[in-house]
Design a protein around this motif. Structure first.
Motif, short mmCIF file in Angstrom:
data_model
loop_
_atom_site.label_atom_id
_atom_site.label_comp_id
_atom_site.label_asym_id
_atom_site.label_seq_id
_atom_site.Cartn_x
_atom_site.Cartn_y
_atom_site.Cartn_z
N LYS A 194 0.85 -1.18 0.00
CA LYS A 194 0.00 0.00 0.00
C LYS A 194 0.89 1.24 0.00
O LYS A 194 1.84 1.32 0.78
CB LYS A 194 -0.88 -0.05 1.25
N LEU A 234 -7.66 2.66 -3.30
CA LEU A 234 -8.30 2.64 -1.99
C LEU A 234 -9.37 3.71 -1.99
O LEU A 234 -9.09 4.89 -2.17
CB LEU A 234 -7.27 2.91 -0.89
N HIS A 235 -10.62 3.30 -1.82
CA HIS A 235 -11.75 4.23 -1.81
C HIS A 235 -12.64 3.89 -0.63
O HIS A 235 -13.13 2.76 -0.52
CB HIS A 235 -12.54 4.13 -3.12
N GLU A 236 -12.82 4.86 0.27
CA GLU A 236 -13.63 4.68 1.46
C GLU A 236 -13.22 3.41 2.22
O GLU A 236 -14.04 2.57 2.58
CB GLU A 236 -15.11 4.65 1.10
N ASP A 237 -11.91 3.28 2.43
CA ASP A 237 -11.31 2.18 3.19
C ASP A 237 -11.52 0.80 2.56
O ASP A 237 -11.44 -0.22 3.25
CB ASP A 237 -11.82 2.17 4.64
N LYS A 238 -11.81 0.75 1.26
CA LYS A 238 -11.95 -0.53 0.56
C LYS A 238 -11.08 -0.50 -0.69
O LYS A 238 -11.02 0.50 -1.39
CB LYS A 238 -13.41 -0.77 0.15
N TRP A 239 -10.42 -1.63 -0.97
CA TRP A 239 -9.62 -1.75 -2.18
C TRP A 239 -10.53 -2.14 -3.32
O TRP A 239 -11.28 -3.10 -3.24
CB TRP A 239 -8.51 -2.78 -2.01
#
Length: 117
Positions: free
Chosen positions: A60, A81-86
């Motif tokens: 990361k 990484l978008h809103e704590d999701k890959w």
């Protein structure tokens, strides 16, 4: 490689002009600030893995620059990484992905969307 490098630098300068305009500035604003002096070309090649479930990808990280231009191939593997999701970036061989780096982080609601036909 020399010709390719020149074309990549031309693309980088064009992107600086477009980003300047998107920010409501004169087209040469970022170039006049010498932002183009730091343009460089790095090449990484990640061949396909016969057992991807056993492989570790790049750790990361954030891109600590203005932007990164990625040339996609048929293998894929790019994630954001978008809103704590890959989230997997759809693979489109031959497409250029322009990743905005840390130096361009602004309130996304204040930056107009750029469309490139």
């Amino acid at each position: 490689m020399v010709n390719y490098s020149k074309q990549v630098m031309n693309l980088g300068n064009l992107l600086l002009e477009l980003l300047s305009q998107a920010l409501g500035l004169k087209p040469d604003h970022l170039k006049d600030m010498d932002c183009g002096r730091g343009l460089l070309m790095l090449c990484h090649y990640y061949p396909g893995c016969p057992e991807p479930e056993l492989a570790l990808g790049t750790s990361k990280h954030a891109d600590n620059d203005f932007f990164t231009v990625l040339l996609q191939d048929h293998i894929g593997g790019l994630q954001v990484l978008h809103e704590d999701k890959w989230i997997n970036v759809p693979c489109s061989p031959g497409a250029l992905v322009i990743n905005m780096g840390d130096l361009l982080h602004v309130n996304p609601l204040s930056l107009p969307t750029l469309y490139f036909p």
